[in-house]
Write a protein that holds these residues in place. Sequence first.
Motif, PDB file in Angstrom:
ATOM      1  N   GLY A 187       0.793  -1.218   0.000  1.00 45.41           N
ATOM      2  CA  GLY A 187       0.000   0.000   0.000  1.00 45.41           C
ATOM      3  C   GLY A 187       0.827   1.272   0.000  1.00 45.41           C
ATOM      4  O   GLY A 187       0.434   2.284  -0.582  1.00 45.41           O
ATOM      5  N   SER A 188       1.993   1.232   0.657  1.00 42.22           N
ATOM      6  CA  SER A 188       2.814   2.442   0.786  1.00 42.22           C
ATOM      7  C   SER A 188       4.059   2.415  -0.090  1.00 42.22           C
ATOM      8  O   SER A 188       4.848   3.363  -0.069  1.00 42.22           O
ATOM      9  N   LEU A 189       4.240   1.352  -0.868  1.00 45.35           N
ATOM     10  CA  LEU A 189       5.502   1.158  -1.576  1.00 45.35           C
ATOM     11  C   LEU A 189       5.851   2.301  -2.509  1.00 45.35           C
ATOM     12  O   LEU A 189       6.929   2.878  -2.441  1.00 45.35           O
ATOM     13  N   ARG A 190       4.930   2.653  -3.420  1.00 44.25           N
ATOM     14  CA  ARG A 190       5.270   3.643  -4.431  1.00 44.25           C
ATOM     15  C   ARG A 190       5.565   5.014  -3.813  1.00 44.25           C
ATOM     16  O   ARG A 190       6.506   5.708  -4.219  1.00 44.25           O
ATOM     17  N   GLU A 191       4.782   5.397  -2.826  1.00 40.44           N
ATOM     18  CA  GLU A 191       5.022   6.678  -2.160  1.00 40.44           C
ATOM     19  C   GLU A 191       6.402   6.698  -1.504  1.00 40.44           C
ATOM     20  O   GLU A 191       7.181   7.649  -1.663  1.00 40.44           O
ATOM     21  N   ASN A 192       6.717   5.631  -0.752  1.00 37.53           N
ATOM     22  CA  ASN A 192       7.997   5.563  -0.059  1.00 37.53           C
ATOM     23  C   ASN A 192       9.165   5.452  -1.035  1.00 37.53           C
ATOM     24  O   ASN A 192      10.219   6.065  -0.832  1.00 37.53           O
ATOM     25  N   PHE A 193       8.957   4.675  -2.096  1.00 36.11           N
ATOM     26  CA  PHE A 193      10.047   4.455  -3.034  1.00 36.11           C
ATOM     27  C   PHE A 193      10.400   5.739  -3.780  1.00 36.11           C
ATOM     28  O   PHE A 193      11.572   6.112  -3.892  1.00 36.11           O
ATOM     29  N   ILE A 213       9.440  -5.493   6.460  1.00 38.51           N
ATOM     30  CA  ILE A 213       9.251  -5.550   5.009  1.00 38.51           C
ATOM     31  C   ILE A 213       8.313  -6.706   4.685  1.00 38.51           C
ATOM     32  O   ILE A 213       8.579  -7.862   5.040  1.00 38.51           O
ATOM     33  N   SER A 214       7.219  -6.390   4.036  1.00 34.44           N
ATOM     34  CA  SER A 214       6.200  -7.384   3.709  1.00 34.44           C
ATOM     35  C   SER A 214       6.787  -8.527   2.885  1.00 34.44           C
ATOM     36  O   SER A 214       7.701  -8.329   2.083  1.00 34.44           O
ATOM     37  N   LYS A 215       6.251  -9.719   3.087  1.00 33.50           N
ATOM     38  CA  LYS A 215       6.662 -10.874   2.289  1.00 33.50           C
ATOM     39  C   LYS A 215       5.640 -11.212   1.211  1.00 33.50           C
ATOM     40  O   LYS A 215       5.735 -12.247   0.551  1.00 33.50           O
ATOM     41  N   ASN A 216       4.663 -10.317   1.016  1.00 33.09           N
ATOM     42  CA  ASN A 216       3.673 -10.511  -0.035  1.00 33.09           C
ATOM     43  C   ASN A 216       4.366 -10.627  -1.392  1.00 33.09           C
ATOM     44  O   ASN A 216       5.220  -9.809  -1.741  1.00 33.09           O
TER      45      ASN A 216
END
Length: 309
Positions: A187-193, A213-216
């Motif tokens: 959910g937050s990956l793109r913003e944080n990246f 760090i999610s393992k999804n």
Amino acid sequence: MTFIELAERVLREEKSPLTANEIWKVAENKGYSSQLNSQGKTPWATLGAQIYVNERDNSQTPFAVVGKRPKRFYLKEQASLFDLEQIETTENTEEITDKKTRTQYLEKDLHPFLAHFAYYYLKCYTKTINHSKSNKKEFGEWVHPDVVGCNFPIGEWSTEVLNLSSSVGNNSINIKSFELKRELNLGSLRENFFQTVSNSSWANESYLVAAEISKNEDFLNELTRLSTSFGIGIIRLDIENPLSSEVILPARTRENLDWETINKLTLNRDFKDFLKRIKNDLTSNEIRKEEYDRVYEPEELIKSITKKR
């Protein structure tokens, strides 16, 4: 006896992959720890750090590693004695599941963990950047990285080589920039990246760092794609066992720094002081460790985070 000799002796006698802490406990039980010429207050932490660095950097190292959480060491010469595949699959990968527990610590509490990891595993001296010290009137929209760091050739190169490289304008330093988050998920990956891309791409190496760090599978695939595309490295901090923190995706090294962006970053007093410190250390051929972030021992780090729970 050196720390490395102690570790070799324990592993050879025990004939079993052991964590750094387990090696130390065996050494204490057998009395080997008393044979160390060490006056440090936390020799078990020094032992762990030396084994990790030796296995990572020494091409002639006697050690090999199996597993990740936790990492276990064994002697290469004894590899045929173990079912390494089974050890790998039976590792303890238990994650913190209590959401209330997970939210007790703050992002800033992770800074010492990063300083420890950067010092021992990236050979990097770090400086935390206080965002409140930025001159918002002059450049209000600019956002700074959370932590910056530098690798020095000092201690690895002779004085003659250092002087020559400096005279031709090449000190071979490597400046790193770190964006620190408590948690990374889909959910937050793109913003944080892309915050990391914006704040850190001026450096020789840029990293996005998190403790959880999610393992999804979808998340990991996207994280890997973004890391490969933009050259941003990913570091996982292990707050339960700092010695098991790791780079899970490497950063791409850029040969040139973005000096225009660096100039804008000097609007932050901490960053300006960081640049001055690098210059002074290069000029004097001596690294003033006390001027950078303090590097705590693993036991101190764990205690600091435990108090938050």
